[in-house]
Write an enzyme that holds these catalytic residues in place. Structure first.
Site, short mmCIF file in Angstrom:
data_model
loop_
_atom_site.label_atom_id
_atom_site.label_comp_id
_atom_site.label_asym_id
_atom_site.label_seq_id
_atom_site.Cartn_x
_atom_site.Cartn_y
_atom_site.Cartn_z
N ARG A 36 1.00 -1.25 -0.08
CA ARG A 36 0.14 0.09 0.07
C ARG A 36 0.86 1.33 0.20
O ARG A 36 0.71 2.20 -0.71
CB ARG A 36 -0.99 0.02 1.27
CG ARG A 36 -2.01 -0.74 1.02
CD ARG A 36 -2.37 -1.53 2.32
NE ARG A 36 -1.51 -2.33 2.89
CZ ARG A 36 -1.80 -3.75 2.62
NH1 ARG A 36 -2.77 -4.13 2.14
NH2 ARG A 36 -0.61 -4.61 2.71
N THR A 37 2.05 1.44 0.87
CA THR A 37 2.56 2.66 1.19
C THR A 37 3.50 2.88 -0.12
O THR A 37 3.27 4.14 -0.61
CB THR A 37 3.58 2.51 2.36
OG1 THR A 37 2.64 1.93 3.54
CG2 THR A 37 3.96 3.99 2.81
N LYS A 71 26.20 -4.75 -0.81
CA LYS A 71 27.77 -4.95 -1.04
C LYS A 71 28.30 -4.17 0.24
O LYS A 71 29.24 -3.74 0.46
CB LYS A 71 28.08 -4.29 -2.13
CG LYS A 71 27.74 -4.92 -3.55
CD LYS A 71 28.23 -4.07 -4.74
CE LYS A 71 27.57 -4.44 -5.91
NZ LYS A 71 27.80 -3.47 -7.11
N ARG A 90 11.24 3.84 4.24
CA ARG A 90 10.91 3.00 5.24
C ARG A 90 11.97 2.18 5.56
O ARG A 90 12.78 1.38 4.73
CB ARG A 90 9.49 1.87 4.45
CG ARG A 90 9.46 0.82 5.37
CD ARG A 90 8.16 0.03 5.00
NE ARG A 90 6.86 0.70 5.10
CZ ARG A 90 5.67 0.27 5.02
NH1 ARG A 90 5.48 -1.11 4.64
NH2 ARG A 90 4.72 0.87 5.29
#
Ligand code: CP
Length: 310
Positions: free
Chosen positions: A54-55, A82, A104
């Protein structure tokens, strides 16, 4: 407003203005041509270190509807694998032209670090940091509640019950802060093991008995997902036991008041924290929450990127 890291960054007037702007922008989403030129020339990067449906998608749609360019950064296919640090990644993204970074991250405080450690000058929008906050989720929930109860300003007097894994929930934390800021009464209900210490200091009442809380006929019942990915050890005896005490079962759902509504931020675990009777009923606002995510995120992107001092 340069960044949005926490609901506590907002005054009540700023929160109400974001909701008003989002309500106005929702009308753009009803048009055949769903585009405004407001952020033409700006670049928004979605920097997601945790999964999202959703976000991430709604931030992408929101930025595109405001004519910004959008880059979706996937942590699993980037140079993070890496060993590149968050600071170097953010500085690289800014050097590539990012004006706003929607982040996020599993660590509480990651968005705050990007905004305030002086590494970069881009706008930072918190799309969920660990168990800390998810401010745009709380804003879209508030917009959904305003619409459901025909309220055009704040949420004064609304009685909200937030249920489940409060301890690990950034959605719960942002919602308690925003609902209180907008004048609602908030109760959080959950097992003792999943209740953070000090939540009362945020203005929420605490309940350890869902049936008792439901008998008070709250206007809005917000069910939360149990965040197993953030749990080390055992917080409840079994899923069956949890559901017996804390799920919005068909029976509990049928006890709700005539005008009460049900929310869930998603993703839902049907049969665990919420029954299909509740999730698919006419009282459920779950899909309205998702749709409102686009207009709320348009309002937040506009507020942070337009240079307006709101
Ligand atoms: N509500 C929410 O944050 O959903 P996603 O994890 O799918 O973005």
């Amino acid at each position: 407003m340069k960044h949005l890291i926490s609901i506590s960054d907002l005054t009540k007037d700023q929160a109400v203005k974001l909701l008003d702007d989002a309500a106005e922008l929702a009308s753009v989403n009803e048009r055949e041509v769903k585009k405004l030129p407001a952020l033409r020339g700006k670049t928004v990067v979605n920097l997601f270190f945790e999964n999202s449906t959703r976000t991430r998608i709604s931030f992408e749609i929101a930025a595109k509807r405001l004519s910004a360019d959008v880059i979706n950064f996937s942590a699993s296919t980037s140079s993070l694998s890496k060993g590149e640090s968050l600071k170097d990644t953010a500085q690289t993204l800014e050097a590539l032209g990012a004006h706003a970074i929607v982040v996020r991250h599993p660590y509480s405080g990651a968005a705050h670090a990007l905004a305030h450690r002086g590494w970069i000058s881009s706008s930072i929008i918190n799309a969920g940091d660990g168990s800390h906050e998810h401010p745009t989720q709380a804003l879209l929930d508030a917009l959904t509640l305003r619409q459901a109860f025909g309220m055009s300003h704040d949420l004064a007097g609304l009685r909200a019950l937030i249920v489940g894994d409060i301890l690990h929930s950034r959605v719960a934390r942002s919602n308690v802060l925003l609902l209180k800021l907008l004048g609602a009464e908030v109760t959080v209900a959950g097992p003792t093991t999943l209740m953070p210490k000090g939540i009362e200091a945020m203005g929420a009442k605490v309940s350890h008995n869902l049936d008792e809380s439901l008998s008070q006929k709250p206007d809005a019942v917000m069910m939360l997902r149990v965040q197993k990915e953030r749990m080390q050890g055992s917080f409840f005896p079994s899923e069956r036991e949890y559901a017996k005490s804390w799920a919005l079962t068909g029976e509990r759902f049928s006890s709700l008041g005539e005008n009460s509504v049900v929310l869930h931020p998603g993703p839902m675990n049907r049969g665990f924290e919420i029954s299909s009777e509740a999730a698919d009923s006419s009282k459920s606002l779950v899909l309205k929450q998702v749709a409102n995510g686009v207009s709320v995120r348009m309002a937040v992107l506009y507020a942070t990127l337009s240079g307006e001092a709101n």
